[in-house]
Design a protein around this motif. Structure first.
Motif, PDB file in Angstrom:
ATOM      1  N   HIS A 131       2.201 -10.939   1.208  1.00 63.11           N
ATOM      2  CA  HIS A 131       1.044 -10.337   1.870  1.00 63.11           C
ATOM      3  C   HIS A 131      -0.013 -11.386   2.203  1.00 63.11           C
ATOM      4  CE1 HIS A 131       2.409  -6.232   1.399  1.00 63.11           C
ATOM      5  NE2 HIS A 131       2.641  -6.447   0.122  1.00 63.11           N
ATOM      6  N   PHE A 132       0.253 -12.651   1.833  1.00 63.81           N
ATOM      7  CA  PHE A 132      -0.662 -13.750   2.142  1.00 63.81           C
ATOM      8  C   PHE A 132      -0.130 -14.599   3.293  1.00 63.81           C
ATOM      9  CE2 PHE A 132      -1.115 -12.667  -2.314  1.00 63.81           C
ATOM     10  CZ  PHE A 132      -2.489 -12.571  -2.478  1.00 63.81           C
ATOM     11  N   SER A 133       0.955 -14.177   3.885  1.00 64.75           N
ATOM     12  CA  SER A 133       1.622 -14.983   4.904  1.00 64.75           C
ATOM     13  C   SER A 133       2.117 -14.111   6.056  1.00 64.75           C
ATOM     14  CB  SER A 133       2.806 -15.725   4.274  1.00 64.75           C
ATOM     15  OG  SER A 133       3.515 -16.461   5.236  1.00 64.75           O
ATOM     16  N   GLY A 134       2.673 -14.788   7.055  1.00 64.24           N
ATOM     17  CA  GLY A 134       3.381 -14.105   8.122  1.00 64.24           C
ATOM     18  C   GLY A 134       4.850 -14.501   8.029  1.00 64.24           C
ATOM     19  N   LYS A 170      20.307 -19.137   9.389  1.00 66.98           N
ATOM     20  CA  LYS A 170      19.703 -20.167   8.558  1.00 66.98           C
ATOM     21  C   LYS A 170      18.293 -19.732   8.164  1.00 66.98           C
ATOM     22  CE  LYS A 170      22.278 -23.978  10.677  1.00 66.98           C
ATOM     23  NZ  LYS A 170      22.175 -25.241  11.444  1.00 66.98           N
ATOM     24  N   THR A 171      18.147 -19.402   6.893  1.00 63.84           N
ATOM     25  CA  THR A 171      16.877 -18.877   6.393  1.00 63.84           C
ATOM     26  C   THR A 171      16.249 -19.829   5.390  1.00 63.84           C
ATOM     27  OG1 THR A 171      17.646 -16.599   6.673  1.00 63.84           O
ATOM     28  CG2 THR A 171      15.784 -16.942   5.198  1.00 63.84           C
ATOM     29  N   LYS A 172      14.967 -20.059   5.542  1.00 60.04           N
ATOM     30  CA  LYS A 172      14.207 -20.855   4.581  1.00 60.04           C
ATOM     31  C   LYS A 172      13.248 -19.937   3.836  1.00 60.04           C
ATOM     32  CE  LYS A 172      12.463 -24.499   2.531  1.00 60.04           C
ATOM     33  NZ  LYS A 172      13.229 -25.268   1.535  1.00 60.04           N
ATOM     34  N   LYS A 173      13.465 -19.809   2.522  1.00 57.36           N
ATOM     35  CA  LYS A 173      12.588 -18.997   1.681  1.00 57.36           C
ATOM     36  C   LYS A 173      11.631 -19.922   0.937  1.00 57.36           C
ATOM     37  CE  LYS A 173      16.185 -15.527   0.792  1.00 57.36           C
ATOM     38  NZ  LYS A 173      16.946 -14.820  -0.287  1.00 57.36           N
ATOM     39  N   LEU A 174      10.363 -19.815   1.217  1.00 53.48           N
ATOM     40  CA  LEU A 174       9.372 -20.615   0.507  1.00 53.48           C
ATOM     41  C   LEU A 174       9.046 -19.938  -0.829  1.00 53.48           C
ATOM     42  CD1 LEU A 174       7.040 -21.596   3.473  1.00 53.48           C
ATOM     43  CD2 LEU A 174       8.986 -22.842   2.529  1.00 53.48           C
ATOM     44  N   ASN A 175       8.694 -20.716  -1.824  1.00 53.54           N
ATOM     45  CA  ASN A 175       8.542 -20.228  -3.192  1.00 53.54           C
ATOM     46  C   ASN A 175       7.451 -19.177  -3.361  1.00 53.54           C
ATOM     47  OD1 ASN A 175      10.583 -21.905  -4.070  1.00 53.54           O
ATOM     48  ND2 ASN A 175       9.190 -23.563  -4.648  1.00 53.54           N
ATOM     49  N   TRP A 176       7.668 -18.300  -4.334  1.00 59.56           N
ATOM     50  CA  TRP A 176       6.752 -17.200  -4.625  1.00 59.56           C
ATOM     51  C   TRP A 176       5.377 -17.685  -5.073  1.00 59.56           C
ATOM     52  CZ3 TRP A 176       4.434 -16.787  -9.353  1.00 59.56           C
ATOM     53  CH2 TRP A 176       4.994 -17.552 -10.388  1.00 59.56           C
ATOM     54  N   ASN A 177       5.283 -18.951  -5.555  1.00 58.72           N
ATOM     55  CA  ASN A 177       3.995 -19.479  -6.015  1.00 58.72           C
ATOM     56  C   ASN A 177       3.452 -20.550  -5.073  1.00 58.72           C
ATOM     57  OD1 ASN A 177       5.893 -21.421  -6.589  1.00 58.72           O
ATOM     58  ND2 ASN A 177       5.161 -21.842  -8.665  1.00 58.72           N
ATOM     59  N   LEU A 178       3.829 -20.492  -3.826  1.00 55.35           N
ATOM     60  CA  LEU A 178       3.387 -21.460  -2.823  1.00 55.35           C
ATOM     61  C   LEU A 178       1.862 -21.578  -2.803  1.00 55.35           C
ATOM     62  CD1 LEU A 178       4.382 -23.229  -0.363  1.00 55.35           C
ATOM     63  CD2 LEU A 178       3.906 -21.223   1.054  1.00 55.35           C
ATOM     64  N   LEU A 179       1.367 -22.824  -2.831  1.00 49.44           N
ATOM     65  CA  LEU A 179      -0.060 -23.151  -2.830  1.00 49.44           C
ATOM     66  C   LEU A 179      -0.807 -22.536  -4.027  1.00 49.44           C
ATOM     67  CD1 LEU A 179      -1.074 -22.927   0.950  1.00 49.44           C
ATOM     68  CD2 LEU A 179      -0.385 -24.917  -0.373  1.00 49.44           C
ATOM     69  N   GLY A 180      -0.057 -22.267  -5.098  1.00 45.25           N
ATOM     70  CA  GLY A 180      -0.690 -21.742  -6.299  1.00 45.25           C
ATOM     71  C   GLY A 180      -1.059 -20.269  -6.226  1.00 45.25           C
ATOM     72  N   ILE A 181      -0.563 -19.575  -5.212  1.00 44.85           N
ATOM     73  CA  ILE A 181      -0.827 -18.143  -5.043  1.00 44.85           C
ATOM     74  C   ILE A 181       0.359 -17.352  -5.579  1.00 44.85           C
ATOM     75  CG2 ILE A 181      -1.156 -16.294  -3.348  1.00 44.85           C
ATOM     76  CD1 ILE A 181      -2.445 -18.397  -1.513  1.00 44.85           C
ATOM     77  N   ASN A 182       0.086 -16.286  -6.282  1.00 47.47           N
ATOM     78  CA  ASN A 182       1.168 -15.415  -6.753  1.00 47.47           C
ATOM     79  C   ASN A 182       1.546 -14.458  -5.624  1.00 47.47           C
ATOM     80  OD1 ASN A 182       2.950 -13.715  -8.007  1.00 47.47           O
ATOM     81  ND2 ASN A 182       1.520 -12.964  -9.547  1.00 47.47           N
ATOM     82  N   HIS A 183       2.606 -14.803  -4.919  1.00 49.56           N
ATOM     83  CA  HIS A 183       3.005 -13.995  -3.761  1.00 49.56           C
ATOM     84  C   HIS A 183       3.718 -12.704  -4.151  1.00 49.56           C
ATOM     85  CE1 HIS A 183       1.828 -16.958  -0.707  1.00 49.56           C
ATOM     86  NE2 HIS A 183       2.147 -17.856  -1.627  1.00 49.56           N
TER      87      HIS A 183
END
Length: 210
Positions: A131-134, A170-183
């Protein structure tokens, strides 16, 4: 150039007119527009909404911020996307960034990060769907893969629901804690309870900047 699609409609059944709710003195939909404008990559921004008679107030906002607006299917968001792509004659080689007006805490830095990986991938997002990203995807791959499948009710509402479940893209999943945010945190504006949380954030001054 990335085409940013901001999806928004005013006739929400659970929280009508939520996009016009103010947050730190700015309407939610205008906040989202400003967030996308703050990104560092080259882009063109489109506001995709439902029928004109139900969402006419968004026309003035689109004109104010000098972005294109498309009035389309009220319920079927996937069809709205496809119709807008045809209407604006967007080339299959384009990159599409999907942003929703519900997610009022979207971060420009995260939208920028999505662009780092799209060259080598068909679809880039923060996992779980944040919810913090697109989301960012290659339109050609999206249309080619999704048209082979029956459009589910989830896809009609969430657009990429079936697309991100296809194994051979080809899918890139960025981490759930990206930039220190709990996604994993669910911070969106969809229900009256969500509205109460938004006002708590505002009253405690937890978020002053876009």
């Amino acid at each position: 150039m990335i085409k940013i699609f901001i999806q928004c409609r005013l006739n929400s059944s659970r929280l009508p007119g939520k996009a016009l709710v103010t947050f730190f003195g700015t309407k939610i939909i205008e906040r989202i527009i400003l967030i996308t404008k703050k990104t560092s990559f080259k882009k063109k921004i489109y506001l995709l909404t439902g029928s004109k008679n139900k969402n006419f107030k968004l026309l003035k906002i689109a004109k104010k911020h000098n972005i294109d607006i498309y009035f389309g299917n009220e319920q079927n968001v996937f069809k709205r996307y496809c119709d807008a792509i045809n209407f604006f004659k967007i080339k299959p080689s384009s990159l599409i960034m999907r942003v929703t007006a519900d997610n009022y805490l979207i971060q420009p830095k995260i939208l920028n990060l999505l662009c780092r990986y799209i060259k080598n991938y068909d679809y880039v997002y923060v996992s779980p769907l944040s919810h913090f990203s697109g989301e960012l995807f290659k339109l050609e791959t999206f249309l080619k893969k999704i048209k082979k499948k029956k459009t589910s009710s989830n896809t009609k509402e969430h657009v990429t629901y079936n697309f991100r479940k296809i194994k051979n893209i080809k899918t890139k999943k960025l981490n759930w804690n990206l930039l220190g945010i709990n996604h994993n945190s669910r911070i969106t504006l969809d229900t009256p309870k969500d509205f109460e949380l938004l006002k708590k954030i505002e009253s405690k001054k937890l978020c002053k900047k876009i």
